[in-house]
Design an enzyme around this catalytic site. Sequence first.
Site, mmCIF file in Angstrom:
data_model
loop_
_atom_site.group_PDB
_atom_site.id
_atom_site.type_symbol
_atom_site.label_atom_id
_atom_site.label_comp_id
_atom_site.label_asym_id
_atom_site.label_seq_id
_atom_site.Cartn_x
_atom_site.Cartn_y
_atom_site.Cartn_z
ATOM 1 N N ALA A 101 45.704 28.071 40.144
ATOM 2 C CA ALA A 101 45.425 26.906 40.978
ATOM 3 C C ALA A 101 44.938 27.377 42.343
ATOM 4 C CB ALA A 101 46.682 26.058 41.144
ATOM 5 N N LYS A 102 44.026 26.618 42.930
ATOM 6 C CA LYS A 102 43.605 26.919 44.307
ATOM 7 C C LYS A 102 44.502 26.092 45.220
ATOM 8 C CE LYS A 102 39.435 27.739 47.034
ATOM 9 N NZ LYS A 102 39.640 29.193 47.111
ATOM 10 N N ALA A 103 45.693 26.605 45.433
ATOM 11 C CA ALA A 103 46.749 25.886 46.135
ATOM 12 C C ALA A 103 47.062 26.562 47.463
ATOM 13 C CB ALA A 103 48.007 25.824 45.272
#
Length: 288
Positions: free
Chosen positions: A156-158
Amino acid sequence: MTPYDDRDGKIWMDGQLTEWREANVHILTHALHYASSVFEGERAYGGRIFKSREHSERLHFSASCLDIQIPWSVNEIESAKQTVLQVNGLSDAYVRAISWRGAGEDMGIASARNPVHLAIAAWEWGSYYGEAKYKGAKLDIAKWKRPSPETIPVHAKAAGLYMICTISKHEAEAKGCSDALFLDYRGFIAEATGANIFFVKDGAVYTPKPDCFLNGFTRQTVIRLLKDRQIKVHEREIMPEEMESFEQCWLTGTAAEVTPVGKIGDYNFEVGTMTRDIMEAYDMLVRS
């Protein structure tokens, strides 16, 4: 540089265009306290965002990994991004879409009752690494490591995943470097703080398998460009000591684009013909 909270222009927030300086959130926004946010960094060339829809789809994917349901569809996000570019009169620009859990009934770890927001901003942004884009970046080796997929949603690009990136980049810049290279939890080479990495040896290219970090869109694009040129690409585990035998190195990322690397720790690399060819090929592709 002009501070990012004191600029002219408009930012799209929750379906409305908001004056740049008024695009604010409450101090008890859940994401500020618990990193419950996901985002995308995108570049527009000539008014067209490269891989725009893929970015919007990944934003939804990242949100789902954090149990966040974005209340705007991919199509609605696509439309909003174009609106932001047009209303701000931007053609070549960086685009930032971000979704987060705001302030609401919950103010602890749990936040299921809090509203989910979405904002999109865009601004002019040159080379991410400045002159290193042409001369070759210098990288430190971070003391932190990329975590195991069993510990955190690594694909995830979190926002929370970037905490060690900020720390490591600050430490690298204090040493006169442009960025830092991460090893992963097993000790293999992983990536830089916001970019994937490639090496060249004897006419072939080597890059780490993205099994515990983001498989960037620029990374995927560059691999395709290399294979179109009949260049062998090895995606495998790479030990740090292998850098001694590698001849060239570059970083890839939406912000970084394709940036050559001249030095990592005690290892030196030339900004060679293959590196320059791929830089040129990528620049031509995104502007085609």
